[in-house]
Design an enzyme around this catalytic site. Structure first.
Site, PDB file in Angstrom:
ATOM      1  N   TYR A   4       0.827  -1.244  -0.072  1.00 63.02           N
ATOM      2  CA  TYR A   4       0.050  -0.110  -0.101  1.00 63.02           C
ATOM      3  C   TYR A   4       0.819   1.273  -0.025  1.00 63.02           C
ATOM      4  CZ  TYR A   4      -2.888   3.848   1.929  1.00 63.02           C
ATOM      5  OH  TYR A   4      -3.763   4.726   1.940  1.00 63.02           O
ATOM      6  N   GLU A   5       2.132   1.236   0.731  1.00 62.49           N
ATOM      7  CA  GLU A   5       2.771   2.337   0.826  1.00 62.49           C
ATOM      8  C   GLU A   5       3.703   2.358  -0.290  1.00 62.49           C
ATOM      9  OE1 GLU A   5       4.527   2.100   4.813  1.00 62.49           O
ATOM     10  OE2 GLU A   5       2.640   3.046   5.717  1.00 62.49           O
ATOM     11  N   GLU A  21       4.970   1.745  15.693  1.00 66.30           N
ATOM     12  CA  GLU A  21       5.881   1.513  14.266  1.00 66.30           C
ATOM     13  C   GLU A  21       4.740   1.151  13.366  1.00 66.30           C
ATOM     14  OE1 GLU A  21       8.828   0.956  11.609  1.00 66.30           O
ATOM     15  OE2 GLU A  21       8.991   1.622  13.631  1.00 66.30           O
ATOM     16  N   ILE A  60     -11.810  -0.148  13.871  1.00 64.54           N
ATOM     17  CA  ILE A  60     -10.935  -1.056  14.127  1.00 64.54           C
ATOM     18  C   ILE A  60      -9.531  -0.386  14.322  1.00 64.54           C
ATOM     19  CG2 ILE A  60      -9.547  -3.160  13.504  1.00 64.54           C
ATOM     20  CD1 ILE A  60     -12.319  -4.217  11.826  1.00 64.54           C
ATOM     21  N   GLY A  61      -9.236   0.414  13.280  1.00 66.82           N
ATOM     22  CA  GLY A  61      -7.906   1.063  13.508  1.00 66.82           C
ATOM     23  C   GLY A  61      -7.848   2.163  14.878  1.00 66.82           C
ATOM     24  N   LYS A  64      -2.923  11.193   2.894  1.00 64.87           N
ATOM     25  CA  LYS A  64      -4.051  12.062   3.346  1.00 64.87           C
ATOM     26  C   LYS A  64      -5.085  11.369   4.294  1.00 64.87           C
ATOM     27  CE  LYS A  64      -7.071  15.695   2.070  1.00 64.87           C
ATOM     28  NZ  LYS A  64      -7.238  15.896   3.593  1.00 64.87           N
ATOM     29  N   TYR A  97      -5.591  10.407  11.873  1.00 66.05           N
ATOM     30  CA  TYR A  97      -4.834  10.594  13.183  1.00 66.05           C
ATOM     31  C   TYR A  97      -5.246  12.123  13.692  1.00 66.05           C
ATOM     32  CZ  TYR A  97      -1.822   6.630  12.238  1.00 66.05           C
ATOM     33  OH  TYR A  97      -1.634   5.335  11.831  1.00 66.05           O
TER      34      TYR A  97
END
Length: 175
Positions: A26-27, A91, A104-105, A133, A139
């Protein structure tokens, strides 16, 4: 959505390794992943672990099309700030795409924060890619702030060319 959060155990390393690779894909950095299931087993579940982890699970009835019930994880470790004292560093925080937006996150992050607070930590630290984004917004919605702009810090790294190479030699070679 029905899910549970629990401490990771040795048997979870296969799924954590799978999700680490999913996160790296994904990253767009999967070629950088060198950690194996065996590394996770040794580094997370030895007498003096380098990290701790938690996993998110769903009931069998809600498993993925590939049969997975472990659908998210967070890896963290304790660290220290010379200004603030004890800290917890997260991490990784990962939830499989089809399970995102269901709390969940937030539950994983909250659990890491609770575990840090129980250890006397005063802050939770982590990094986020500047182009991500969705994560930055997530966050921010949790009350987190980007200290890059306010404090001017940049994340720096020293490492060897090969895993296990003595990276201090790399620094000494540049003197």
């Amino acid at each position: 959505m029905d899910f549970s959060i629990r401490a990771a155990n040795l048997e979870d390393c296969k799924d954590i390794a799978r999700m680490i690779m999913e996160l790296a894909e994904y990253e767009k950095v999967s070629e950088h992943v060198k950690v194996t299931q065996k590394d996770l087993e040794q580094d997370g579940f030895s007498k003096n672990p380098f990290f701790h982890g938690i996993v998110a699970e769903v009931p069998e009835a809600q498993r993925t099309k590939d049969g997975h019930v472990k659908i998210g994880y967070a890896l963290y470790f304790l660290s220290y700030s010379s200004w603030k004292g004890r800290c917890v560093y997260m991490e990784d925080l990962y939830v499989m795409p089809e399970f995102r937006g269901k709390g969940i996150g937030k539950a994983l992050m909250s659990k890491v924060a609770q575990l840090g607070m129980a250890a006397g930590c005063t802050q939770l630290n982590f990094t986020v890619l500047d182009w991500n984004k969705a994560s930055l917004d997530f966050y921010a919605a949790q009350g987190c702030s980007d200290v890059t702009a306010s404090l001017g810090y940049h994340v720096m790294r020293c490492e060897g060319a090969e895993r296990g190479e003595a990276w201090p030699n790399t620094i000494e070679d540049r003197q």
